[in-house]
Scaffold this active site. Sequence first.
Site, PDB file in Angstrom:
ATOM      1  N   THR A 351      44.891  35.910  58.056  1.00  0.00           N
ATOM      2  CA  THR A 351      46.371  36.168  58.550  1.00  0.00           C
ATOM      3  C   THR A 351      46.652  35.694  59.708  1.00  0.00           C
ATOM      4  O   THR A 351      45.623  35.794  61.016  1.00  0.00           O
ATOM      5  CB  THR A 351      46.768  37.491  58.384  1.00  0.00           C
ATOM      6  OG1 THR A 351      46.626  37.838  56.960  1.00  0.00           O
ATOM      7  CG2 THR A 351      48.172  37.902  58.600  1.00  0.00           C
ATOM      8  N   THR A 369      49.639  33.685  55.962  1.00  0.00           N
ATOM      9  CA  THR A 369      48.339  34.024  55.843  1.00  0.00           C
ATOM     10  C   THR A 369      47.647  33.185  54.779  1.00  0.00           C
ATOM     11  O   THR A 369      48.444  32.510  53.796  1.00  0.00           O
ATOM     12  CB  THR A 369      48.134  35.496  55.435  1.00  0.00           C
ATOM     13  OG1 THR A 369      46.694  35.945  55.095  1.00  0.00           O
ATOM     14  CG2 THR A 369      48.807  35.734  54.121  1.00  0.00           C
ATOM     15  N   ASP A 393      45.671  39.851  46.291  1.00  0.00           N
ATOM     16  CA  ASP A 393      46.321  41.038  46.671  1.00  0.00           C
ATOM     17  C   ASP A 393      47.114  41.647  45.549  1.00  0.00           C
ATOM     18  O   ASP A 393      47.616  42.767  45.661  1.00  0.00           O
ATOM     19  CB  ASP A 393      47.535  40.392  47.690  1.00  0.00           C
ATOM     20  CG  ASP A 393      47.102  40.177  49.138  1.00  0.00           C
ATOM     21  OD1 ASP A 393      45.975  41.041  49.536  1.00  0.00           O
ATOM     22  OD2 ASP A 393      47.581  39.669  49.949  1.00  0.00           O
ATOM     23  N   GLY A 444      45.274  42.893  56.999  1.00  0.00           N
ATOM     24  CA  GLY A 444      45.304  43.463  55.737  1.00  0.00           C
ATOM     25  C   GLY A 444      46.204  44.564  55.934  1.00  0.00           C
ATOM     26  O   GLY A 444      47.133  44.792  56.800  1.00  0.00           O
TER      27      GLY A 444
END
Length: 538
Positions: A351, A369, A393, A444
């Site tokens: 990211t 990202t 994710d 994250g």
Amino acid sequence: MVASDSEFASRAGLEILRQGGNAFDAAAAVSFALAVTRPQSTGIGGGGFLIAWKPAGEEIVVSDFRESAPAASTPLMYAQAVKRHPGTPTPSRYGALAVAVPGIVAGRAEMLHSHGTMSLAEVLAPAIRLARDGFPVDQHYIDACVSALEIYDQYPSLIESCNYVYRTHIRSGILRKQGEDLVQPELAHLLETLAANGASVFYKGPIAEALVRANNRHGGILSKGDFADYRVRNDRPPVVFSYRHHTVIAMPPPSSGGICLAETLNILESFDLPKIHADKPALARHYFVEAMKHAFADRARWLGDPDFAPIPVGLLTAKGYGQQLAFDIDADHCSDPETYGAVQIPDDAGTSHFCIVDQWGNCVVSTETVNTEFGSLFAVDEWGLILNNEMDDFAAEAGVANIYGLVQSKRNGVEAGKRPLSSMSPTIVLKDGKPVLLLGGSGGPRIISSVLNVLLNVVDFGMPLQDAMTTPRIHHQWQPDQVFFDKAPPSNWTIGLTARGHKLSEQCKTGIIQAILIQNGELTGASDPRKGGRPAGD
Ligand code: DON
């Protein structure tokens, strides 16, 4: 002023601002430059979010160019893949099946068209130069190559299926010294093709075609229709809330950032944090950790793509809800994990960020990202195009934590066309209706806690921006039930937290923050020293 996690990308943005471009022009230039100089973190095979504040009409702009799941995705696809091929690389994480439809090219082009003043070719020029002529790599790049090599060592089959990343970055990257040039001719050609033909060539032309062909050859399920159907969403209402005489503008779902920031800060507002921080620093950290645990428990239970299940944004961001949770926090003890959030147990269980302010006062914050380092590792060789692994994710397999240890509910399960829940938190803080702090980061779920740490350090504890960035950071994401620091904290914090029942992790990890402070008409940019970025401004 531009603050990004790559010095070269910051300078690319400044070059555009100096040419008379506005913050939206510069945002596109920074993003394309990051695709070249931070291939381990982001790139045009990824996706992201943007929030902007325009002084003209005090307009707030929200853009969601998050990746979306291919139309052929099904809730059980990863569980089935694991069953069919046990022992192969985690399919939601590495290789062709991990790839979701990228949104960055469409996102940047659309913002440029709606709010910018320059052409796509003009804003691509610095990135093309960096890719063609090369740029000196830094330690962050070399470290990313070393950790990606461990994945190739563990799963040698990836050397064949994800050969471009291995050949171009990893194999040579681990041997590079800081300051040696990295040249990326295939990527330069891709960027030149975009400059000559416009963004549609990525979604409907030869690039999409090559991508789908390569993806299908290696077991992926992307189709030409997925690319033709991809849409940027500019209709998401921002999460806007007040915190101690400030207004915070933050990212709505499918990011969890805005809701988690609002819930945490609403809880913390019930305490006189500046005074507690001065008198009892460990108690201030205890309240912070308890507030984050509530926010992350609700994240796990409630959040996902709002197009697929209604999200109780109003309830979770309500002052009354925060006050109720704050009222129940015990100053002397933490509670059992089951007691956090409105509903206690989940029903199932790389990211890059930048901030820009232009001469007219337009403010842009954007996080993008490819997810983990070098994304899925899967690439389209001839275009030098590295693809994301954003499918990880999702709660890819029921009850299994993702790579960030996040346990999530079915609301964030895999479904065709759905966008995975994110922690990316581009954020603008206003005081008296005017921007005073722009920030966001990578890391994250630690993005959310890092944004909170820096925001509280500035707003509540009155620290100068640079100190606010470097002071030890604290993180809790409800599960695992552990408090994380990024470096050794003062012993009175650890003693005070342990006495209240918190379990402290040995792991040192945090997000990477970029920020711009606006005070008395002066801009101060700051890049987190943990990644080697550098702001650029006049
Ligand atoms: O959207 C998310 O929450 C993750 N894909 C972000 C990944 C990330 O920040 C990796 N960090 N360095």
